[in-house]
Scaffold this active site. Structure first.
Site, short mmCIF file in Angstrom:
data_model
loop_
_atom_site.label_atom_id
_atom_site.label_comp_id
_atom_site.label_asym_id
_atom_site.label_seq_id
_atom_site.Cartn_x
_atom_site.Cartn_y
_atom_site.Cartn_z
N SER A 89 0.84 -1.35 0.03
CA SER A 89 0.03 -0.06 -0.04
C SER A 89 0.71 1.19 -0.19
CB SER A 89 -0.86 -0.02 1.04
OG SER A 89 -1.78 -1.19 1.12
N ASP A 143 12.74 2.85 0.27
CA ASP A 143 12.12 2.18 1.20
C ASP A 143 12.80 1.86 2.33
OD1 ASP A 143 10.33 2.85 -0.56
OD2 ASP A 143 9.36 0.94 -0.73
C1 MEV Z 1 8.34 2.25 -3.69
O1 MEV Z 1 7.66 2.77 -2.38
C2 MEV Z 1 8.92 3.36 -4.45
C3 MEV Z 1 9.36 3.00 -5.80
O2 MEV Z 1 9.97 4.27 -6.36
C4 MEV Z 1 9.91 1.97 -6.11
C5 MEV Z 1 11.57 1.99 -5.74
O3 MEV Z 1 12.00 3.04 -5.54
O4 MEV Z 1 12.12 0.87 -5.13
C6 MEV Z 1 8.24 3.05 -6.61
#
Ligand code: MEV
Length: 307
Positions: A89, A143
């Site tokens: 999410s 993340d």
């Molecule tokens: C996911 O939280 C963030 C994205 O940019 C994927 C990533 O940076 O690994 C979509």
């Protein structure tokens, strides 16, 4: 008794997807994330809430756990982990699990090690990257960096993570605007768009870079109005990358009508959560979302401290 390890969930204030292509991103750690405990065992086992797996069962979770243990050079262990944020999410659930489990493993196998030591932090991030690699393929690392931190960070693939000094705390509101979506699939969708129409994605990446650089100045100056406008502009660029949905746009609109200074999706999009910035109190935004039946919560983000 085994010690419990924690890691933060996150929202991305600006920069998701573009960060995969080298742009910087700004992320804020949440005070909810993941918890994990590890105990010695003959065979590796992993209990994730109501689900459990054992070594060799071929599941993604056990492959990720094996990659994490290999990165740390750890023996088989039994790990119990729990999530405090919804998975898939945009709140960094998978990275929070990776960081919490890596910390729990280190606490179990090297109890004398301080998790705050730079060497331990680097090992935790490398192990979380190995874990994330199984689920997400080309994760940028933003993340995991947010999961291992507190407060707000500036992250790029080349520059890594650095804490951002906040002049004012950020009163945020977060809503679950849609069902979970796969980060791997959303990142692949943007990669396919880039293969077909490189100019669209490359222009968005340069645009996001400029927005993030200005947003960092806003954070350091306490200019929340400026930050909110930049979040709205980032949301427009994310829509251009086709990662927004009608439900996300509706939740952003209702937050802005309720007084949010800015609102956008957080994470990979395709569903999942929206983050809105309040001027002072997030309550009117939460009330508007609740009236629409959305699950939501408030989160105040302060200055970054070493995790
Ligand atoms: C996911 O939280 C963030 C994205 O940019 C994927 C990533 O940076 O690994 C979509």
């Amino acid at each position: 008794m085994e010690r419990c390890a924690r890691a933060s969930g996150k929202v991305i204030l600006l920069g998701e997807h573009a960060v995969v292509y080298g742009a910087p991103a700004l992320a804020a750690a949440l005070d909810r994330g993941a918890l994990a405990r590890a105990l010695p065992a003959d065979r590796a086992r992993l209990v994730l809430g109501a689900r459990s797996g054992a070594e060799g069962d071929g599941s993604d979770a056990m492959r990720a756990f094996a990659a994490l243990r290999a990165s740390l050079g750890a023996p088989p262990l039994a790990v119990e982990a729990e999530l405090e944020v919804p998975a898939g999410s945009g709140l960094g659930a998978s990275a929070a699990l990776g960081v919490a489990i890596a910390r729990a493993v280190l606490l179990a196998v090297e109890p004398e090690l301080s998790l705050a030591a730079p060497e331990a932090c680097a090992r935790v991030l490398a192990a979380a990257a190995a874990w994330e690699g199984v689920f997400h393929g080309d994760a940028s690392g933003v993340d995991a960096a947010a999961a291992a931190s507190s407060g707000c960070i500036h992250f790029s693939r080349t520059g890594g993570s650095e804490p951002v000094r906040l002049e004012r705390p950020l009163p945020l509101a977060v809503a679950v605007a849609g069902p979970p979506a796969s980060t791997r699939e959303m990142v692949q969708a943007v990669a396919r768009l880039r293969a077909r129409r490189p100019e669209i994605v490359d222009k968005a990446v340069s645009g996001v870079t400029a927005l993030v650089n200005n947003a960092r100045l806003c954070l350091e100056a306490g200019d929340l109005r400026g930050l909110g406008k930049l979040m709205d502009l980032n949301q427009m660029l994310l829509s251009g990358l086709m990662v927004s949905t009608e439900a996300i746009e509706r939740a952003c609109d209702s937050a802005r009508r309720a007084g949010a200074l800015g609102a956008k999706l957080t994470g990979a999009g395709g569903g999942g959560c929206v983050v809105a910035l309040a001027e002072l109190e997030p309550e009117p935004i939460l009330a508007a979302w609740r009236a629409e039946g959305l699950a939501c919560f408030a989160a105040t983000v302060g200055a970054a401290e070493p995790a």
